[in-house]
Design an enzyme around this catalytic site. Structure first.
Site, PDB file in Angstrom:
ATOM      1  N   TYR A  95      15.085  73.380 -53.994  1.00 33.27           N
ATOM      2  CA  TYR A  95      15.139  74.113 -55.271  1.00 33.27           C
ATOM      3  C   TYR A  95      14.285  73.514 -56.398  1.00 33.27           C
ATOM      4  O   TYR A  95      13.591  74.263 -57.099  1.00 33.27           O
ATOM      5  CB  TYR A  95      16.604  74.322 -55.708  1.00 33.27           C
ATOM      6  CG  TYR A  95      17.207  75.502 -54.973  1.00 33.27           C
ATOM      7  CD1 TYR A  95      17.158  76.783 -55.518  1.00 33.27           C
ATOM      8  CD2 TYR A  95      17.769  75.341 -53.712  1.00 33.27           C
ATOM      9  CE1 TYR A  95      17.666  77.869 -54.833  1.00 33.27           C
ATOM     10  CE2 TYR A  95      18.280  76.423 -53.018  1.00 33.27           C
ATOM     11  CZ  TYR A  95      18.224  77.687 -53.580  1.00 33.27           C
ATOM     12  OH  TYR A  95      18.718  78.772 -52.890  1.00 33.27           O
ATOM     13  N   GLU A 137      25.321  78.553 -51.212  1.00 33.01           N
ATOM     14  CA  GLU A 137      24.771  78.228 -49.888  1.00 33.01           C
ATOM     15  C   GLU A 137      25.486  77.031 -49.261  1.00 33.01           C
ATOM     16  O   GLU A 137      25.704  77.002 -48.046  1.00 33.01           O
ATOM     17  CB  GLU A 137      23.259  78.009 -49.996  1.00 33.01           C
ATOM     18  CG  GLU A 137      22.550  79.341 -50.231  1.00 33.01           C
ATOM     19  CD  GLU A 137      21.145  79.232 -50.794  1.00 33.01           C
ATOM     20  OE1 GLU A 137      20.537  78.153 -50.701  1.00 33.01           O
ATOM     21  OE2 GLU A 137      20.655  80.237 -51.346  1.00 33.01           O
ATOM     22  N   ARG A 206      12.341  84.513 -37.581  1.00 34.82           N
ATOM     23  CA  ARG A 206      12.628  85.939 -37.795  1.00 34.82           C
ATOM     24  C   ARG A 206      14.119  86.172 -37.654  1.00 34.82           C
ATOM     25  O   ARG A 206      14.809  85.462 -36.919  1.00 34.82           O
ATOM     26  CB  ARG A 206      11.926  86.812 -36.748  1.00 34.82           C
ATOM     27  CG  ARG A 206      10.435  86.885 -36.861  1.00 34.82           C
ATOM     28  CD  ARG A 206       9.977  87.651 -38.099  1.00 34.82           C
ATOM     29  NE  ARG A 206       8.525  87.745 -38.109  1.00 34.82           N
ATOM     30  CZ  ARG A 206       7.711  86.769 -38.517  1.00 34.82           C
ATOM     31  NH1 ARG A 206       8.188  85.620 -38.950  1.00 34.82           N
ATOM     32  NH2 ARG A 206       6.397  86.935 -38.485  1.00 34.82           N
ATOM     33  N   GLN A 207      14.579  87.219 -38.335  1.00 37.80           N
ATOM     34  CA  GLN A 207      15.988  87.578 -38.219  1.00 37.80           C
ATOM     35  C   GLN A 207      16.137  88.807 -37.313  1.00 37.80           C
ATOM     36  O   GLN A 207      15.340  89.748 -37.440  1.00 37.80           O
ATOM     37  CB  GLN A 207      16.580  87.917 -39.604  1.00 37.80           C
ATOM     38  CG  GLN A 207      16.748  86.728 -40.524  1.00 37.80           C
ATOM     39  CD  GLN A 207      15.442  86.179 -41.067  1.00 37.80           C
ATOM     40  OE1 GLN A 207      14.582  86.926 -41.504  1.00 37.80           O
ATOM     41  NE2 GLN A 207      15.278  84.869 -41.028  1.00 37.80           N
ATOM     42  N   PHE A 392      15.072  96.053 -42.632  1.00 37.31           N
ATOM     43  CA  PHE A 392      14.626  94.805 -42.044  1.00 37.31           C
ATOM     44  C   PHE A 392      13.453  94.231 -42.833  1.00 37.31           C
ATOM     45  O   PHE A 392      12.306  94.367 -42.473  1.00 37.31           O
ATOM     46  CB  PHE A 392      14.303  95.007 -40.566  1.00 37.31           C
ATOM     47  CG  PHE A 392      15.521  95.374 -39.766  1.00 37.31           C
ATOM     48  CD1 PHE A 392      16.771  94.870 -40.107  1.00 37.31           C
ATOM     49  CD2 PHE A 392      15.441  96.224 -38.686  1.00 37.31           C
ATOM     50  CE1 PHE A 392      17.913  95.199 -39.390  1.00 37.31           C
ATOM     51  CE2 PHE A 392      16.570  96.554 -37.948  1.00 37.31           C
ATOM     52  CZ  PHE A 392      17.810  96.045 -38.307  1.00 37.31           C
ATOM     53  N   GLY A 393      13.782  93.611 -43.968  1.00 33.44           N
ATOM     54  CA  GLY A 393      12.805  92.980 -44.838  1.00 33.44           C
ATOM     55  C   GLY A 393      13.563  92.479 -46.038  1.00 33.44           C
ATOM     56  O   GLY A 393      14.779  92.663 -46.124  1.00 33.44           O
TER      57      GLY A 393
END
Ligand code: HEM
Length: 399
Positions: A95, A137, A206-207, A392-393
């Site tokens: 961060y 997170e 990639r997911q 999907f993005g």
């Protein structure tokens, strides 16, 4: 806590950020990757090229600026992004680097208009925003690791089975290489796959949605071979190179596009093409767990040859009201007569097919499909809060 003055400066400069948002984030990524090329291992370069990631970041920063005095209203968005960050492996220590380059980019683009006061206000504001992300997170990392069968980071899976679903779509059934328990997931969630593709300098992440119901001893991802601007480095590699026995490193399931249990309400799923993958997971789960729930699935696809997981959908039988729109039906599709519409869905079609508008909706497909469906649903009077969607993005690039 931010001072009143900082809040006021950040809010009053938000419109400038909206105007120059894309320039600022484009400059940000350019300098970030120039000085920290190792970060190219985690960012999706295709999203960068298509401009989606800079847009998503710009939209989020703009939204955060507008809501800087009530950041809790952004929590759902922070969680959605947090899922993606956690799935990829973004850490607290990243961060400050991002903050530094974002601030420099604001300075580079706004030049003399970025006064010391403005830059300082933004630095403080970024610190507050970043600490919210880091906390959200951190909780997600702990949750993923602490659940039975959970893990941190990437875990090796071996490919147990490869099934070609259509000419462009292949399913990979994977099991943990350590043969230890496998975490369950919420239907609709995705995993990140990290690949070292030969001749590529950086790793690619990639997911992919988990396309089968939870509760099995394997995960299944169903991958479309991407072409055109998407280039499909990863999907091409998966399709052409990955075979049974190969190892795929996966992070633990993530994502908030999940079925939210409400057995009283009918559920309408609307998907196009490969957008069917999370829907299959949710529908198989629901038919099993809540057999009396009223379920409708509306699917748009080129034709039966390209209809991935069609047999599994048909096997759900009477439990689901199924409507199919083929944009280019084949001769055999006409003979079989197993589709309801030739062409594109519109408001009138949805109006006919959706029996109970007061349902919960899950929409998943390409960006253009989703935009058109979301506006049709709005025109039909469907409340925004009843609609969940995933494309999907990067999601914030569509806001
Ligand atoms: C994805 C915002 C910090 C790395 C995203 C997305 C947004 C976003 C809106 C798209 C989410 C989606 O796919 O739906 C932010 C904001 C940040 C921040 C507002 C600071 C407060 C970071 C940091 C890193 C990072 C510190 C690590 C260096 C990524 C990566 C993705 C992502 C790798 C996936 C995008 C892709 O590969 O295309 N972020 N982010 N982000 N973010 Fe962040």
């Amino acid at each position: 806590m931010l001072s009143e003055r900082t809040i006021q400066i950040v809010k009053s400069t938000a419109p400038v950020l909206q105007t120059y948002g894309k320039d600022i984030t484009a400059r940000f990524y350019e300098t970030l990757f120039r000085d920290h090329p190792a970060l190219l291992n985690i960012f999706n370069q295709t999203n960068q090229k298509a401009g989606r990631q800079p847009t998503a970041l710009a939209n989020t920063v703009y939204a955060a600026a507008l809501h800087i005095d009530q950041l809790e209203t952004l929590l759902p968005v922070v969680k959605q992004i947090g899922h993606k960050h956690r799935s990829i492996g973004v850490k607290a220590e990243h961060y400050p680097i991002v903050g530094e380059y974002l601030l420099r980019a604001i300075k580079d683009v706004l030049k003399d208009d970025a006064t010391e006061d403005i830059l300082q206000a933004w630095e403080e504001a970024y610190g507050v925003i970043a600490s919210i992300f880091i906390q959200v997170e951190q909780d997600m990392y702990e949750e993923a690791q602490n659940q039975t069968g959970g893990w941190e980071g990437y875990r090796d899976f071996y490919v147990d089975k490869v099934v070609r679903e259509t000419p462009e779509v292949t399913s990979f059934y994977v099991k943990p290489s350590d043969h230890q328990p496998l975490a369950t997931f919420l239907p609709g969630q995705y995993v990140s796959v990290k690949l070292s593709v030969p001749h590529e300098t950086y790793t690619h992440i990639r997911q992919y949605s988990l396309s089968d119901a939870p509760g099995k001893d394997y995960y299944r991802i169903t991958v479309k071979r991407e072409t055109g601007i998407e280039e499909g480095i990863v999907s091409t590699y998966l399709h052409d190179q990955v075979k049974e026995g190969d190892i795929l490193p996966l992070s633990a399931p993530a994502g908030d596009f999940v079925y939210e249990a409400n057995p009283e309400k009918p559920v309408v799923f609307i998907s196009s093409g490969i957008g069917i993958t999370p829907v299959v997971s949710m529908l198989k789960h629901l038919v099993h767990e809540h057999p009396s729930q009223k379920l409708t699935h509306i699917h748009a696809v080129r034709n039966s040859e390209h209809y991935a997981l069609k047999r599994e959908m048909n096997d759900l039988g009477q439990s689901v009201r199924l409507y199919v729109a083929y944009s280019q039906p084949t001769v055999s599709d006409y003979e079989q007569n197993d589709f309801q519409l030739e062409g594109r869905m519109n408001e009138d079609v949805l109006n006919q097919w959706i029996e109970d508008k007061d349902a919960t909706y899950y929409v998943c497909g390409s960006e253009s499909f989703m935009k058109s469906i979301l506006s049709s649903l709005k025109a039909l009077g469907v409340k925004e809060e009843s609609v969940h969607y995933e494309f999907f993005g990067p999601k914030m690039s569509t806001v």
